[in-house]
Design a protein around this motif. Structure first.
Motif, PDB file in Angstrom:
ATOM      1  N   ARG A   1      -7.805  -6.242  -1.728  1.00 19.76           N
ATOM      2  CA  ARG A   1      -6.417  -6.309  -2.189  1.00 19.76           C
ATOM      3  C   ARG A   1      -6.098  -5.111  -3.086  1.00 19.76           C
ATOM      4  O   ARG A   1      -5.060  -4.463  -2.967  1.00 19.76           O
ATOM      5  N   TYR A   2      -7.036  -4.807  -3.975  1.00 18.09           N
ATOM      6  CA  TYR A   2      -6.849  -3.669  -4.878  1.00 18.09           C
ATOM      7  C   TYR A   2      -6.917  -2.347  -4.104  1.00 18.09           C
ATOM      8  O   TYR A   2      -6.213  -1.395  -4.431  1.00 18.09           O
ATOM      9  N   LEU A   3      -7.735  -2.318  -3.068  1.00 17.26           N
ATOM     10  CA  LEU A   3      -7.813  -1.119  -2.223  1.00 17.26           C
ATOM     11  C   LEU A   3      -6.443  -0.784  -1.650  1.00 17.26           C
ATOM     12  O   LEU A   3      -6.011   0.372  -1.659  1.00 17.26           O
ATOM     13  N   HIS A   4      -5.764  -1.816  -1.141  1.00 13.90           N
ATOM     14  CA  HIS A   4      -4.447  -1.619  -0.565  1.00 13.90           C
ATOM     15  C   HIS A   4      -3.512  -0.952  -1.586  1.00 13.90           C
ATOM     16  O   HIS A   4      -2.833   0.029  -1.274  1.00 13.90           O
TER      17      HIS A   4
ATOM     18  N   GLN B   1      -2.054   2.982  -1.348  1.00 12.40           N
ATOM     19  CA  GLN B   1      -0.617   3.251  -1.377  1.00 12.40           C
ATOM     20  C   GLN B   1      -0.292   4.277  -2.461  1.00 12.40           C
ATOM     21  O   GLN B   1       0.490   5.200  -2.234  1.00 12.40           O
ATOM     22  N   GLU B   2      -0.898   4.109  -3.619  1.00 13.67           N
ATOM     23  CA  GLU B   2      -0.667   5.029  -4.728  1.00 13.67           C
ATOM     24  C   GLU B   2      -1.135   6.439  -4.396  1.00 13.67           C
ATOM     25  O   GLU B   2      -0.427   7.413  -4.612  1.00 13.67           O
ATOM     26  N   GLU B   3      -2.349   6.523  -3.863  1.00  7.95           N
ATOM     27  CA  GLU B   3      -2.939   7.818  -3.530  1.00  7.95           C
ATOM     28  C   GLU B   3      -2.123   8.502  -2.428  1.00  7.95           C
ATOM     29  O   GLU B   3      -1.902   9.715  -2.477  1.00  7.95           O
ATOM     30  N   LEU B   4      -1.651   7.727  -1.457  1.00 11.86           N
ATOM     31  CA  LEU B   4      -0.849   8.288  -0.364  1.00 11.86           C
ATOM     32  C   LEU B   4       0.488   8.816  -0.873  1.00 11.86           C
ATOM     33  O   LEU B   4       0.921   9.905  -0.472  1.00 11.86           O
ATOM     34  N   SER B   5       1.139   8.074  -1.752  1.00 13.20           N
ATOM     35  CA  SER B   5       2.438   8.573  -2.226  1.00 13.20           C
ATOM     36  C   SER B   5       2.246   9.776  -3.140  1.00 13.20           C
ATOM     37  O   SER B   5       3.063  10.700  -3.127  1.00 13.20           O
ATOM     38  N   ARG B   6       1.154   9.787  -3.903  1.00 17.18           N
ATOM     39  CA  ARG B   6       0.868  10.959  -4.725  1.00 17.18           C
ATOM     40  C   ARG B   6       0.655  12.194  -3.847  1.00 17.18           C
ATOM     41  O   ARG B   6       1.259  13.239  -4.061  1.00 17.18           O
ATOM     42  N   SER B   7      -0.173  12.045  -2.818  1.00 14.58           N
ATOM     43  CA  SER B   7      -0.494  13.195  -1.971  1.00 14.58           C
ATOM     44  C   SER B   7       0.678  13.632  -1.105  1.00 14.58           C
ATOM     45  O   SER B   7       0.802  14.808  -0.785  1.00 14.58           O
ATOM     46  N   SER B   8       1.541  12.693  -0.720  1.00  9.72           N
ATOM     47  CA  SER B   8       2.679  13.096   0.108  1.00  9.72           C
ATOM     48  C   SER B   8       3.651  13.951  -0.694  1.00  9.72           C
ATOM     49  O   SER B   8       4.378  14.776  -0.135  1.00  9.72           O
TER      50      SER B   8
ATOM     51  N   GLU C   1      -0.926  15.237   6.156  1.00 12.08           N
ATOM     52  CA  GLU C   1       0.505  15.025   5.915  1.00 12.08           C
ATOM     53  C   GLU C   1       1.073  13.977   6.858  1.00 12.08           C
ATOM     54  O   GLU C   1       0.794  14.004   8.060  1.00 12.08           O
ATOM     55  N   GLY C   2       1.836  13.056   6.308  1.00 11.95           N
ATOM     56  CA  GLY C   2       2.463  12.002   7.115  1.00 11.95           C
ATOM     57  C   GLY C   2       1.607  10.761   7.294  1.00 11.95           C
ATOM     58  O   GLY C   2       2.047   9.797   7.924  1.00 11.95           O
ATOM     59  N   ASP C   3       0.401  10.791   6.759  1.00  6.51           N
ATOM     60  CA  ASP C   3      -0.495   9.642   6.907  1.00  6.51           C
ATOM     61  C   ASP C   3       0.081   8.361   6.313  1.00  6.51           C
ATOM     62  O   ASP C   3       0.670   8.378   5.240  1.00  6.51           O
ATOM     63  N   GLN C   4      -0.105   7.252   7.043  1.00  7.07           N
ATOM     64  CA  GLN C   4       0.086   5.913   6.508  1.00  7.07           C
ATOM     65  C   GLN C   4      -1.305   5.340   6.283  1.00  7.07           C
ATOM     66  O   GLN C   4      -2.285   5.872   6.793  1.00  7.07           O
ATOM     67  N   GLU C   5      -1.339   4.209   5.579  1.00  3.23           N
ATOM     68  CA  GLU C   5      -2.638   3.577   5.333  1.00  3.23           C
ATOM     69  C   GLU C   5      -3.385   3.307   6.644  1.00  3.23           C
ATOM     70  O   GLU C   5      -4.586   3.575   6.751  1.00  3.23           O
ATOM     71  N   THR C   6      -2.666   2.796   7.640  1.00  8.65           N
ATOM     72  CA  THR C   6      -3.331   2.423   8.895  1.00  8.65           C
ATOM     73  C   THR C   6      -3.860   3.633   9.659  1.00  8.65           C
ATOM     74  O   THR C   6      -4.929   3.562  10.259  1.00  8.65           O
ATOM     75  N   THR C   7      -3.125   4.751   9.632  1.00  9.88           N
ATOM     76  CA  THR C   7      -3.605   5.934  10.356  1.00  9.88           C
ATOM     77  C   THR C   7      -4.822   6.529   9.658  1.00  9.88           C
ATOM     78  O   THR C   7      -5.796   6.929  10.306  1.00  9.88           O
ATOM     79  N   LEU C   8      -4.746   6.575   8.327  1.00 10.83           N
ATOM     80  CA  LEU C   8      -5.855   7.120   7.537  1.00 10.83           C
ATOM     81  C   LEU C   8      -7.125   6.301   7.745  1.00 10.83           C
ATOM     82  O   LEU C   8      -8.189   6.829   8.115  1.00 10.83           O
TER      83      LEU C   8
END
Ligand code: C2E
Ligand code: C2E
Length: 169
Positions: free
Chosen positions: A20-23, A27-34, A139-146
């Protein structure tokens, strides 16, 4: 209060973070990197021959193996790197500000450490080893693609004979 918070983000058996915490962290890491374009990597780790342990020695022995392996992971990570229990015998490591080449160094250190300390695990039959798949943010990664790419790399590591690390193409 602190105790409650730790329980809600921690996997009780192994002491690493829960899925749960991973999710939330992904999300945080993805929005930071985007926004920043900064790279990060994830490693997906799956114990080989784990089913043998559970089948032959029971779930308590299986739990011991999971705790043993989680400790190896924790000892080998920098403070800013985070480990999560992804499910069953599967773990995920999140490495901020880290390329796949550097993540490979970390993954191999963990894989080799399990091989070297195998004799502490009295499980008989086949040795418990770990297969690892690695990918980095694109670039453009979502959690599921990553996570999907890391999973594919892990699958390749299994197909290549297990006990190895493969970086996603
Ligand atoms: P840390 O950064 O939290 O790292 C924790 C453990 O992860 C390290 O324990 C080591 O087992 C592993 N580790 C982290 N990065 C590397 C790495 O680049 N190569 C290898 N082979 N292992 C790594 P260790 O070695 O006992 O270090 C304890 C702490 O001492 C580290 O905590 C860090 O704060 C500091 N430290 C140790 N060596 C260095 C160094 O060369 N440079 C810096 N800046 N700090 C270091
Ligand atoms: P090394 O152990 O061969 O690691 C090479 C590079 O892999 C590191 O370069 C870093 O980019 C990446 N890397 C290795 N371990 C980790 C890790 O636990 N987490 C992350 N995020 N990346 C990791 P770097 O930082 O320039 O370190 C160069 C060398 O300095 C390392 O070579 C190692 O020999 C030593 N070193 C640095 N920090 C530590 C430490 O905490 N503990 C120990 N034992 N050695 C360290």
């Amino acid at each position: 209060e602190r105790h409650f918070r730790e329980l809600s983000i921690t996997d009780q058996l192994t002491g690493v973070y829960n899925s749960r915490y991973l999710h939330r962290q992904l999300q945080e890491e993805l929005s930071r990197s985007s926004r920043s374009g900064q790279v990060f990597s994830i490693c997906m780790l799956d114990l080989d021959n784990f089913k043998n342990v559970n089948d032959q020695y029971g779930h308590l022995a299986g739990d011991d193996v999971l705790q043993f392996f989680a400790n190896i992971i924790k000892e080998n990570l920098r403070k800013q790197d985070r480990a999560f229990r992804f499910g069953g015998e599967e773990f995920l490591i999140l490495l901020p500000d880290t390329t796949t080449q550097s993540a490979f160094v970390v993954a191999e250190r963990i894989r080799e450490s399990l091989v070297l300390r195998q004799h502490f695990l009295d499980t008989g039959v086949k040795p418990v080893t770990v297969s690892i798949g690695i990918t980095e943010y694109k670039e453009g990664d979502q959690e599921t693609t990553l996570v999907g790419r890391a999973d594919n790399a892990l699958y390749s590591a299994k197909a290549a004979g297990k006990n190895c690390t493969i970086i996603s193409a």
